[in-house]
Design an enzyme around this catalytic site. Structure first.
Site, PDB file in Angstrom:
ATOM      1  N   CYS A   7     -16.231 -24.152  10.697  1.00  0.00           N
ATOM      2  CA  CYS A   7     -16.711 -23.938   9.327  1.00  0.00           C
ATOM      3  C   CYS A   7     -18.019 -24.686   9.102  1.00  0.00           C
ATOM      4  O   CYS A   7     -18.984 -24.134   8.562  1.00  0.00           O
ATOM      5  CB  CYS A   7     -15.660 -24.405   8.325  1.00  0.00           C
ATOM      6  SG  CYS A   7     -14.108 -23.501   8.357  1.00  0.00           S
ATOM      7  N   ASP A  39     -23.526 -64.928  17.661  1.00  0.00           N
ATOM      8  CA  ASP A  39     -24.253 -66.025  17.029  1.00  0.00           C
ATOM      9  C   ASP A  39     -23.206 -67.108  16.751  1.00  0.00           C
ATOM     10  O   ASP A  39     -22.008 -66.820  16.667  1.00  0.00           O
ATOM     11  CB  ASP A  39     -24.891 -65.537  15.731  1.00  0.00           C
ATOM     12  CG  ASP A  39     -25.517 -66.669  14.948  1.00  0.00           C
ATOM     13  OD1 ASP A  39     -26.275 -67.443  15.543  1.00  0.00           O
ATOM     14  OD2 ASP A  39     -25.217 -66.782  13.747  1.00  0.00           O
TER      15      ASP A  39
END
Length: 754
Positions: A22, A448
């Site tokens: 679709c 980090d």
């Protein structure tokens, strides 16, 4: 006026898309129109977005094309029945005031609110059908109608045998009429190979070879299949729509000594709202008055309510469990946490996974190839070997019905949508299928340190003034330099000065020295708060000071030097403890076969103290460009995920295969990253990887189901074991199976190992 000046971004809600075919059908049809570019169709979010040159094609023409294919369409935000919305556009039945998308909704003049039937034969999902039983929907009524026709045909055959096949012919023609209408519309738009066209050819062809009863049964089964596809697709969307249900529709705005009820979407930054026990928080904000337990589970998935008081942040959608709170609004409706989650989920469909793109390309030649094979099956045996035409025409028609790639095309987006919804409910956000696929294949993770592996809330442990400088003078200068900064080290210094009752010296012209420290003009003269290395290079730290800083760092503390022009003032040492779950997260990553490493701008001794306790490798003293280079080097050996929370992490987050921002991080990190973690729990990193791997496993299962069933029934149809009605069941059944399999991800628990 140039073309660029005439081009506008347009946004619609499209109803009735039940499978990937679709979406492809709409994408291809509108993409052929002149002046149309950058077409994006979201299957799960029911969204059509494009760049349009209205001098060549008007919005009404786009809407006409979509409606001719049998789908409903309305400008996004124009229909109150719309169920999935943009950030800040929380609908009335979803807990927010009607607030249309500011980028597009106000611009849409074309297209009325007609989101209903595009044609008399329309059988696709209508928004008005949502929440109804299947038999109350348009599709359900068509199934009942075709079932009645088929039943009447069987009764007529039994009661009046002389009428023969004609009742079944009538049932077939009446039932196939709306399908044929949509097939013809697609054909006119240059799309001959659609499920509607194959279905029409198969049904009419079956009538011509005398298989009227089977043709009528196939039409009925096709209608049943569409109902099942619609139900399955609706369930897949429900998980996404539920996100918009978290923010309340109204809020109690505090005005002086009174309160009044206002739409939550109308709240602006700085206003104060009253949140009573049991109420949901209507906006992102900060508690101004009151202390209460706040349940963040609707937003972050955190199961245990957290006690929060004045100064603490709260999310829109969180539940106040104990006492009344007054909350100052800090973000407008379109920028709150829920809106950001919705934006991520809605835009995620645009970042399609490489697997999905490959399957799209594959499906484009798969259906024509099936048609070619079916033609050969019809022609070769009768012409070359004298076989009966009826037998091989019948088998060729069965092949046509198997040729629709609906199940294959929806296999990826259905799984991706379910995974995104599951992640969003648990505070694990990912910006699309491409991110999920990349996260599933990462080999290394770079962390980090500050604010990621650690709490990001260091506290001052040592204040060491030099020479005649007093501790109060040292803190006053340091606080002056750091005034206005939100960096964790700056906050620690400012808090220490505040707790000691030391007034901050006036300052101006503050600027960050990326990776080195901060400088400002304090009390009329330049001053610095910087790393020991930078201070020693600029006359701000002597040999004794360096040795003292080294001792602090050996103890796992972060030391900063405070100095003026060539005049050392002292050292301030801070400690930031690892998060309680950091060690467990690292252990889980290793069990997943992922190697973790710390990339930090902190000094090697402090980094070693943290990394040693967690059992990780580390690289220290890294500038932003150093982190970027390290990510590039690690990427040579496979996918790399980068976890960070600061501005200096943004380049590395962007460079990594998957950049993940901690939810408490800066907006820059969150916008740059591919994914985010709202709960600030390090164990959510392995959970994110497990979710991504679970989604990819689900996709592989879906592709196997889709192709496996096709392959089996291709063979059985050619050799005559299965016929037309089995073929249509195989097509519809595969679509329903892969959708239901994808829905299993909604119950997937990424926090559970194994």
């Amino acid at each position: 006026m140039t073309n660029l000046d005439r081009e506008t971004s347009c946004d619609w809600t499209v109803s009735g898309m039940d499978c990937g075919s679709c979406a492809n059908k709409i994408r291809d049809a509108v993409g052929r129109l002149p002046g149309v570019s950058n077409v994006e169709v979201g299957l799960m979010t029911e969204r059509l977005r494009m760049t349009l040159d209205e001098a060549q094609t008007g919005r009404d023409k786009v809407e006409s094309v979509v409606k001719s294919l049998g789908y409903g369409i309305a400008p996004r935000g124009a229909d109150s029945k719309r169920e999935f919305v943009l950030p800040g556009a929380i609908e009335p039945d979803h807990g927010g005031d009607d607030h249309a998308d500011h980028d597009h909704a106000s611009d849409h003049s074309g297209g009325s609110g007609d989101i209903g039937h595009g044609s008399p034969g329309h059988v696709h999902d209508d928004p008005a059908d949502r929440g109804k039983h299947w038999y109350q929907t348009g599709k359900g009524k068509l199934v009942i109608f075709t079932a009645v026709l088929l039943g009447l045909a069987w009764i007529a055959e039994l009661v009046v045998p002389t009428v023969g096949k004609w009742p079944f012919v009538a049932a077939c023609l009446i039932g196939v009429a709306p399908v044929a209408r949509r097939a013809f519309a697609a054909l006119r738009l240059g799309q001959p190979f659609t499920i509607e066209s194959l279905m029409t050819v198969a049904a009419i062809g079956a009538l011509f070879i005398g298989a009227a009863e089977e043709a009528a049964l196939v039409v009925f089964l096709f209608a049943v299949g569409e109902v099942l596809e619609g139900v399955a697709a609706g369930k897949a969307r429900d998980g996404i729509r539920a996100l918009a249900n978290l923010v309340p529709k109204t809020a109690l705005l505090v005005t002086g000594d009174t309160t009044r009820e206002v739409p939550a979407a109308s709240l602006s930054v700085g206003q104060t709202v009253l949140v009573r026990p049991g109420d949901r928080v209507p906006a992102d904000g900060e508690i101004a008055e009151g202390t209460s337990g706040v349940d963040d589970s609707p937003v972050t998935g955190e199961s245990v309510p957290v006690t929060k008081g004045p100064g603490d942040a709260v999310f829109a959608g969180s539940i106040n469990t104990e006492a009344a709170l007054r909350v100052t609004v800090t973000k407008a409706a379109e920028d709150n946490t829920i809106s950001r989650i919705i934006r991520l989920v809605e835009e995620a469909e645009e970042a399609r996974a490489p697997t999905e793109r490959f399957i799209d390309r594959f499906s484009r030649w798969y259906m024509p190839a099936i048609v070619a094979v079916a033609t050969l099956v019809v022609l070769v045996p009768p012409l070359a070997f004298g076989q009966p035409w009826d037998t091989w025409v019948y088998r060729g028609l069965a092949l046509l019905l198997i040729g629709c790639p609906c199940a294959l095309v929806i296999s990826v987006p259905a799984s991706i949508a379910s995974a995104l919804s599951t992640g969003a409910r648990r505070g694990l956000l990912m910006k699309g299928g491409a991110v999920i696929e990349a996260a599933a294949s990462v080999k290394r993770i770079a962390f980090d340190k500050t604010g990621t592996l650690t709490h990001g809330r260091p506290v001052v442990t040592d204040v060491v003034p030099f020479g005649t400088t007093t501790e109060a003078e040292l803190l006053a200068v340091a606080a002056g330099v750091e005034t206005g900064s939100s960096h964790p080290l700056a906050v620690a210094i400012l808090n220490k000065a505040k707790d000691a009752g030391i007034p901050t010296l006036p300052s101006r012209d503050a600027r960050a020295l990326m990776g080195k420290g901060v400088t400002a003009e304090v009390d009329g003269a330049p001053a610095w708060v910087a790393s020991p290395r930078h201070a020693s290079e600029n006359g701000g730290l002597d040999g004794a000071g360096i040795r003292m800083a080294t001792r602090f760092e050996d103890e796992g503390k972060t030391a900063v030097a405070v100095f003026r022009e060539k005049l050392p003032l002292g050292l301030i040492a801070m400690r930031d403890e690892p998060r309680a779950d950091a060690a467990e997260a690292v252990a889980q990553l290793k069990r997943l076969g992922v190697a973790p490493v710390i990339l930090t701008g902190d000094n090697p001794r402090t980094a070693a103290a943290i990394a040693g306790g967690l059992g990780m490798e580390f690289q220290a003293d890294m500038m932003p460009e150093d982190k970027l280079r390290a990510i590039c080097e690690m990427s040579a050996d496979g996918g790399v995920m980068m976890i960070g929370d600061g501005i200096n992490d943004a380049p590395a987050l962007k460079q990594a295969s998957v950049g993940v921002a901690m939810g408490s991080g800066t907006d820059v990190a969150l916008e740059t990253a591919d994914a985010a973690i709202l709960r600030d729990r390090v164990t959510d990193i392995p959970a994110k990887i497990r979710l991504a791997r679970g989604a990819m496993a689900n996709i592989r299962q879906n592709v196997t189901i889709a192709l496996g069933l096709k392959a089996v029934f291709l063979v059985t149809s050619v050799i005559g074991v299965t016929g037309l009605w089995i073929a249509i069941l195989a097509d519809t059944g595969a679509t329903v199976l892969v959708t239901l399999n994808a829905l299993r991800l909604l119950r997937f628990n990424p926090e559970r190992e194994g």
